[in-house]
Design an enzyme around this catalytic site. Structure first.
Site, PDB file in Angstrom:
ATOM      1  CB  CYS A   1      51.603  37.504  29.138  1.00 47.09           C
ATOM      2  SG  CYS A   1      53.145  36.571  29.784  1.00 47.09           S
TER       3      CYS A   1
ATOM      4  CG  ASN B   1      43.899  34.733  43.039  1.00 45.09           C
ATOM      5  OD1 ASN B   1      44.929  34.168  43.354  1.00 45.09           O
ATOM      6  ND2 ASN B   1      42.835  35.016  43.795  1.00 45.09           N
ATOM      7  CB  ILE B   2      45.217  33.509  36.696  1.00 42.61           C
ATOM      8  CG1 ILE B   2      46.581  33.738  36.439  1.00 42.61           C
ATOM      9  CG2 ILE B   2      44.608  32.977  35.166  1.00 42.61           C
ATOM     10  CD1 ILE B   2      47.708  32.865  35.978  1.00 42.61           C
TER      11      ILE B   2
END
Length: 247
Positions: free
Chosen positions: A104, A79-80
């Site tokens: 990114c 998860n972020i």
């Protein structure tokens, strides 16, 4: 620039707001284009070490890298980290870092999620936020990213004198603000490059994932002109009194 030179934007490039841009990972062919933008800071969202050729170009052009390492938001266990997103947003919303480029690898998922959270701070509707995310992600859209943006609750540190014109402190939901600084404190100093080769072993990758999940370990800096943040407080300085905080 020579008449024969061509300006090649980075993949998935776009302006988010005055002084704030998004894209995929810049390559050498994009350097001339970045120079025309006068980029001052890079908001890097990947955990990997930054490409040496890019580091060299950034150093020559006095561009600083600020890394907020996060893995891709994939099911079921990755998860972020919200702390990294808050740190990135607090940097993006400080004009001392502008013009700033957020990226990114592909400029789709992690960049899309961070930009979606920025739109949330701006007061966009969820429908508009998801529509923008999908326009950049295309058929690679991730439901986990969209869910993250939907439930994300910002905890920003804002430097009031440095908030961009397109976002006033008064317009931000008070529930989204962790701290408001009334004075502009010194910006973080660049750190010294160290060897991260051990992080690319199986054991190193496992340890890095544990570090990011716990948000208790401060990783080694990854570039001579790079600063890493693992906490939402990006701009350090004297905290205002409670009376000075938004009602």
């Amino acid at each position: 620039m020579e008449p024969t030179d061509f300006l090649t934007p980075c993949s998935n490039f776009s302006m988010i707001a005055p002084g704030v841009y998004r894209s995929g990972y810049p390559s050498k062919k994009n350097f001339s284009f970045l120079k025309t933008l006068g980029i001052k800071s890079i908001c890097y969202l990947c955990p990997e070490e930054y490409a040496l050729v890019n580091q060299s170009f950034y150093k020559e052009n006095d561009i600083q890298i600020y890394q907020f390492p996060m893995e891709g938001n994939k099911e079921p266990f990755v998860n972020i980290p919200e702390e990294q997103v808050n740190g990135a947003l607090s940097t993006i919303l400080d004009t001392r870092y502008h013009p700033i480029l957020i990226h990114c690898n592909k400029g789709k998922h992690r960049t899309g999620a961070v930009c979606g959270c920025l739109r949330k701070v701006q007061g966009w509707s969820l429908v508009s936020i998801i529509d923008e995310y999908n326009r950049f992600a295309g058929d690679k859209s991730r439901a986990m990213d969209q869910q993250f943006v939907e439930i994300f609750r910002p905890a920003l540190t804002l430097c009031e004198p440095c908030v961009p014109d397109w976002l006033s402190v008064a317009s931000v939901n008070p529930l989204h603000v962790r701290q408001v600084l009334l004075e502009a404190a010194p910006m973080p100093e660049p750190t010294i490059n160290t060897d991260r080769s051990k992080e690319y072993t199986a054991e190193g990758k496992k340890q890095r994932a544990e570090d990011i999940a716990s948000v208790t370990h401060v990783p080694k800096p990854v570039a001579r002109n790079c600063v890493q943040f693992l906490v939402p407080t990006v701009i350090m300085g004297k905290a205002p009194s409670r009376a000075a905080m938004p009602a």
